[in-house]
Design an enzyme around this catalytic site. Structure first.
Site, PDB file in Angstrom:
ATOM      1  N   LYS A  52       0.845  -1.202   0.000  1.00  0.00           N
ATOM      2  CA  LYS A  52       0.000   0.000   0.000  1.00  0.00           C
ATOM      3  C   LYS A  52       0.879   1.249   0.000  1.00  0.00           C
ATOM      4  O   LYS A  52       0.605   2.221  -0.703  1.00  0.00           O
ATOM      5  CB  LYS A  52      -0.923  -0.007   1.231  1.00  0.00           C
ATOM      6  CG  LYS A  52      -2.080  -0.987   1.111  1.00  0.00           C
ATOM      7  CD  LYS A  52      -2.800  -1.194   2.432  1.00  0.00           C
ATOM      8  CE  LYS A  52      -3.797  -2.342   2.302  1.00  0.00           C
ATOM      9  NZ  LYS A  52      -4.365  -2.753   3.588  1.00  0.00           N
ATOM     10  N   GLN A  96      -4.697  -1.834   9.672  1.00  0.00           N
ATOM     11  CA  GLN A  96      -4.531  -3.154   9.072  1.00  0.00           C
ATOM     12  C   GLN A  96      -5.088  -4.240   9.992  1.00  0.00           C
ATOM     13  O   GLN A  96      -4.810  -4.256  11.190  1.00  0.00           O
ATOM     14  CB  GLN A  96      -3.036  -3.405   8.779  1.00  0.00           C
ATOM     15  CG  GLN A  96      -2.760  -4.672   7.994  1.00  0.00           C
ATOM     16  CD  GLN A  96      -3.367  -4.680   6.594  1.00  0.00           C
ATOM     17  OE1 GLN A  96      -3.462  -3.653   5.933  1.00  0.00           O
ATOM     18  NE2 GLN A  96      -3.782  -5.842   6.136  1.00  0.00           N
ATOM     19  N   ASP A 119     -11.100   2.436   3.949  1.00  0.00           N
ATOM     20  CA  ASP A 119     -11.335   0.989   3.834  1.00  0.00           C
ATOM     21  C   ASP A 119     -12.829   0.680   3.729  1.00  0.00           C
ATOM     22  O   ASP A 119     -13.207  -0.434   3.367  1.00  0.00           O
ATOM     23  CB  ASP A 119     -10.808   0.283   5.100  1.00  0.00           C
ATOM     24  CG  ASP A 119      -9.543  -0.533   4.839  1.00  0.00           C
ATOM     25  OD1 ASP A 119      -9.304  -0.893   3.681  1.00  0.00           O
ATOM     26  OD2 ASP A 119      -8.820  -0.798   5.806  1.00  0.00           O
TER      27      ASP A 119
HETATM   28  N1  GUN Z   1      -6.605  -7.239   6.100  1.00  0.00           N
HETATM   29  C1  GUN Z   1      -6.857  -7.964   4.995  1.00  0.00           C
HETATM   30  N2  GUN Z   1      -7.406  -7.186   4.038  1.00  0.00           N
HETATM   31  C2  GUN Z   1      -7.501  -5.946   4.557  1.00  0.00           C
HETATM   32  C3  GUN Z   1      -7.991  -4.710   4.049  1.00  0.00           C
HETATM   33  O1  GUN Z   1      -8.464  -4.589   2.915  1.00  0.00           O
HETATM   34  N3  GUN Z   1      -7.907  -3.654   4.901  1.00  0.00           N
HETATM   35  C4  GUN Z   1      -7.416  -3.767   6.158  1.00  0.00           C
HETATM   36  N4  GUN Z   1      -7.388  -2.674   6.917  1.00  0.00           N
HETATM   37  N5  GUN Z   1      -6.965  -4.902   6.665  1.00  0.00           N
HETATM   38  C5  GUN Z   1      -7.009  -5.984   5.861  1.00  0.00           C
END
Ligand code: GUN
Length: 288
Positions: A52, A96, A119
């Site tokens: 990211k 995350q 998100d």
């Molecule tokens: N863990 C697995 N996929 C994601 C996601 O798209 N966003 C976040 N914040 N955590 C994750």
């Protein structure tokens, strides 16, 4: 069989975003700023966050990562979220997941300001999504929608079977694909579903987000189906330099030949997930 090439599409969309960011900064505006919070040192989570960060920088965003120890308390994490909610330099941020067991995940998500929730995980954004209102849509289902839309896959009136009912993928994907614009007839399947194979065999579009390596086999897929594999698993492979290879929730070696379209793993849905997060961040920036 044709490939839904998420990697190529993500590159193209990133160029579009980068072009827009260049224009904004040339006009004297600041760059959009995406922040990520990671608690602990889970390998997969660290890889996601690193990707990211890399993608953010590639499109010209400002990126910051808040790395917190595994021992961080819920109160400390809530304090960090409060800080990010109020920091005027940050347009959007993600926490995350998964979080360490001693932290209540939903309590943390609930504390994120809906305006910075790129998100799309907060109850406000999920509620808005279900009502069809303006909102941030979770990145993975948004990536699936982008892939189907940009490849011109026919969805109206088609039977879409979604395997998996997670809050992050299955549930929002089922919702979005049933809405106006996609107009699928959606069946959502999960671990308690009876006749799973028979239901999968009815799918014109099969979205697999069940979290089990190579769960879907050729006997479960209709000839000519569109297949979207959301799964991502590392399995040991001595022939690879890094010692592992990445596989999905679908046994592609036997299933792909039956499909009209299929997503590779890696290089299918994954790259579009990150791009969707960038798109949400740009949207948050413009709103502010
Ligand atoms: N863990 C697995 N996929 C994601 C996601 O798209 N966003 C976040 N914040 N955590 C994750």
């Amino acid at each position: 069989m044709q490939l839904l090439d998420g990697k190529a599409m993500a590159l193209q969309i990133k160029e579009e975003i980068a072009g827009e960011v260049r224009q904004l900064t040339q006009q004297g505006h600041r760059a959009p700023h995406l922040a990520a919070v990671i608690v602990g040192e889970d390998g997969a989570s660290m890889t996601y966050v690193a990707n990211k960060e890399k993608s953010s920088k590639e499109v010209g965003f400002t990126s910051s990562v808040y790395r917190m120890s595994e021992k961080t308390t819920e109160a400390q994490l809530l304090e960090t979220i409060e800080f990010l909610n109020n920091d005027p330099d940050i347009d959007g941020f993600i926490v995350q997941l998964p979080l360490p067991k001693h932290i209540n995940e939903q309590k943390i998500i609930n504390a994120i300001s809906p305006e910075k929730d790129v998100d799309g995980f907060t109850p406000i954004n999920i509620g808005r999504m279900v009502l069809g209102e303006e909102c941030f849509v979770p990145a993975t289902p948004m990536g699936i929608c982008t892939l189907l839309k940009r490849y011109g896959i026919e969805t109206v009136g088609k039977h879409c079977v979604v395997l998996g009912r997670s809050n992050i993928v299955g549930t929002p994907a089922a919702n979005l694909l049933s809405r106006k614009g996609f107009d699928c007839t959606v069946t959502m399947c999960h671990s308690k579903t009876q006749n799973l194979k028979e239901l999968c065999l009815q799918a014109d579009i099969l979205v697999v987000a069940i979290g089990k390596p190579e769960f879907v086999t050729a006997d479960m897929v209709k000839e000519g189906a569109v297949l979207v594999d959301v799964g991502i698993h590392r399995v040991p492979d001595a022939t690879k330099k890094n010692g592992y290879r990445v596989i999905g929730d679908v046994k592609h070696s036997e299933v792909d030949a039956k499909c009209s379209w299929t997503t590779p793993v890696p290089g299918g849905v994954g790259p579009l997930t990150i791009v969707s997060l960038l798109e949400n961040t740009l949207k948050a920036y413009k709103r502010r």
